[in-house]
Write a protein that holds these residues in place. Sequence first.
Motif, PDB file in Angstrom:
ATOM      1  N   PHE A   1       3.576   5.576 -10.289  1.00  0.00           N
ATOM      2  CA  PHE A   1       4.364   4.372 -10.525  1.00  0.00           C
ATOM      3  C   PHE A   1       5.555   4.655 -11.435  1.00  0.00           C
ATOM      4  CE2 PHE A   1       4.929  -0.032 -10.099  1.00  0.00           C
ATOM      5  CZ  PHE A   1       5.368  -0.528 -11.317  1.00  0.00           C
TER       6      PHE A   1
ATOM      7  N   LEU B   1      -4.434  -5.465 -10.049  1.00  0.00           N
ATOM      8  CA  LEU B   1      -3.597  -5.355  -8.864  1.00  0.00           C
ATOM      9  C   LEU B   1      -4.468  -5.411  -7.616  1.00  0.00           C
ATOM     10  CD1 LEU B   1      -1.244  -2.424  -9.970  1.00  0.00           C
ATOM     11  CD2 LEU B   1      -0.636  -4.843  -9.821  1.00  0.00           C
TER      12      LEU B   1
ATOM     13  N   THR C   1       4.399  -8.110 -10.453  1.00  0.00           N
ATOM     14  CA  THR C   1       3.389  -7.088 -10.148  1.00  0.00           C
ATOM     15  C   THR C   1       4.008  -5.900  -9.412  1.00  0.00           C
ATOM     16  OG1 THR C   1       2.792  -8.153  -8.051  1.00  0.00           O
ATOM     17  CG2 THR C   1       1.559  -8.823 -10.020  1.00  0.00           C
TER      18      THR C   1
ATOM     19  N   GLN D   1      -5.940  -0.327 -10.988  1.00  0.00           N
ATOM     20  CA  GLN D   1      -5.838  -1.728 -10.615  1.00  0.00           C
ATOM     21  C   GLN D   1      -6.034  -2.681 -11.790  1.00  0.00           C
ATOM     22  OE1 GLN D   1      -8.257  -0.747  -6.783  1.00  0.00           O
ATOM     23  NE2 GLN D   1      -7.465  -2.811  -6.508  1.00  0.00           N
TER      24      GLN D   1
ATOM     25  N   THR E   1       3.433  -7.750   0.554  1.00  0.00           N
ATOM     26  CA  THR E   1       3.318  -8.434  -0.728  1.00  0.00           C
ATOM     27  C   THR E   1       3.526  -9.928  -0.553  1.00  0.00           C
ATOM     28  OG1 THR E   1       4.184  -6.468  -1.838  1.00  0.00           O
ATOM     29  CG2 THR E   1       4.200  -8.530  -3.082  1.00  0.00           C
TER      30      THR E   1
ATOM     31  N   GLY F   1       2.538  -4.950  -6.129  1.00  0.00           N
ATOM     32  CA  GLY F   1       1.155  -4.482  -6.043  1.00  0.00           C
ATOM     33  C   GLY F   1       0.139  -5.567  -5.751  1.00  0.00           C
TER      34      GLY F   1
ATOM     35  N   ASN G   1      -3.799  -3.555  -5.035  1.00  0.00           N
ATOM     36  CA  ASN G   1      -3.849  -2.167  -4.603  1.00  0.00           C
ATOM     37  C   ASN G   1      -3.357  -1.257  -5.719  1.00  0.00           C
ATOM     38  OD1 ASN G   1      -4.569  -2.430  -1.680  1.00  0.00           O
ATOM     39  ND2 ASN G   1      -2.667  -3.603  -1.656  1.00  0.00           N
ATOM     40  N   GLU G   2      -3.916  -0.072  -5.790  1.00  0.00           N
ATOM     41  CA  GLU G   2      -3.463   0.910  -6.771  1.00  0.00           C
ATOM     42  C   GLU G   2      -2.096   1.438  -6.370  1.00  0.00           C
ATOM     43  OE1 GLU G   2      -4.882   5.324  -8.132  1.00  0.00           O
ATOM     44  OE2 GLU G   2      -6.411   3.753  -8.029  1.00  0.00           O
ATOM     45  N   LEU G   3      -1.205   1.568  -7.361  1.00  0.00           N
ATOM     46  CA  LEU G   3       0.144   2.056  -7.101  1.00  0.00           C
ATOM     47  C   LEU G   3       0.280   3.465  -7.664  1.00  0.00           C
ATOM     48  CD1 LEU G   3       2.187  -1.140  -8.038  1.00  0.00           C
ATOM     49  CD2 LEU G   3       1.549  -0.356  -5.757  1.00  0.00           C
TER      50      LEU G   3
ATOM     51  N   LYS H   1       0.840  -1.184   0.000  1.00  0.00           N
ATOM     52  CA  LYS H   1       0.000   0.000   0.000  1.00  0.00           C
ATOM     53  C   LYS H   1       0.883   1.244   0.000  1.00  0.00           C
ATOM     54  CE  LYS H   1      -3.721  -2.283   2.549  1.00  0.00           C
ATOM     55  NZ  LYS H   1      -4.572  -2.258   3.760  1.00  0.00           N
TER      56      LYS H   1
END
Length: 419
Positions: free
Chosen positions: A350, A343, A312, A359, A287, A315, A345-347, A277
């Motif tokens: 990035f 995903l 990923t 996501q 993760t 994520g 969670n939104e990253l 997160k």
Amino acid sequence: MCFSSIDYYGIVFVLLLMLPTTVLSQVTIEGEFRPRTEYRNGYRQLRTTATEPAFFTSQRTRLSLQYQSENYKVKVAGQDVRVWGEVNQLQDNSNVNIHEAWARINLSEMIQLKMGRQELVYGSQRLLGSVNWTQQARSHDALVLKFQQPQAHFSVDIGGAYNQEAENVFGNTYGLNNYKILSYAWLQKGFGSWNMSALFLTDGFEPQPDATNFRYTTGGHLAYGNQPWKFSGSAYYQSGDDLTRNNISAYMFEFKGSYSWASFRLEGGYDYLSGGKASDTNPARHTFNTLYATNHKFYGHMDYFLNIPTDTQGGGLQDLHLGTNYEMTNKADLGLTYHYFALANELPNFQNSGQSTEQYLGSEFDLSFAYQFSEDISFKLGYSMMLSTSSMDRLQGRNGKESQQWGWVMLQISPDFEK
């Protein structure tokens, strides 16, 4: 251990000639010839306007020798893995390696001790699998104590491994990109149409000399099978320290079900692997790592998420999948599976792109066909397409085209030379 194919197969042949007839009756000789031709135009990595499709044939050739007596069993399996044309003609390269070399001793009717180079395959191969789709496959140098009580449908495996690079004179520094230490306990119990198992696994890595960080993975699997319905689910939790991930706190869960009637089977499921997160000072610690799994079975045939969490970028992953299978004849079947990837969670921001990574990553369609010519010969082919998004582009750092494609065809001949 590597040596020429002539050395390995020649040694096996000479040993067989020297064995008396009474011994040969306890020997099993099996082989495998598995060429696979692939057309890659988006497999593992997104294709762009600058990339060209790849086309090649790889091949795995195996020969295994097993000897079994009342008190023990021994297996040695050598394999040659190559791409057609990778070696210059008239050039003698060492390509054969030992995939398995183990002995299993019967300590009692219910207890066995298995030691040496071996595949560790448990359950559906979510965390420990052979990765058989890859031509080289995976094996471990391990010691496993096995307890089995068939009448009670109960079994327990306790295993461990301690890796070294060489026969050191001093010290135990291990610099290879493998675990340094592995230990696990696996318990399995059947109750009529129900089956349950539990796994407790510890693996340790050496990020710097003489300093081992340990990761702990604990969880279980529950399955129900009574035609025409089948259901299963798993949940696992990770803790400990792995490399730079201090105080790991990650988890995964999955469930799936299927319904069969006549020659059709419908199935669906959902997988969730936790990810980092943005609000966490160390997002990598949340993760989940799939350890030594056969991920090709689960997260799409195009293997975009073969190495989790690396693929990923920490994520996590969500995979909603729906599929159908049609048994055309008793020798042929056709399958189609759809994957919705996102995903966990939104990253945000990035890879310093200034944009958040939404996501949703893309949708994949996997079509496969299999035909069993005989007990020893099978033919398989497949075609996959991935409709990727801009989030998938940023995940891989590529300006990918909208659709990705991959096709393959494989022949497998597995002779039993004792028949």
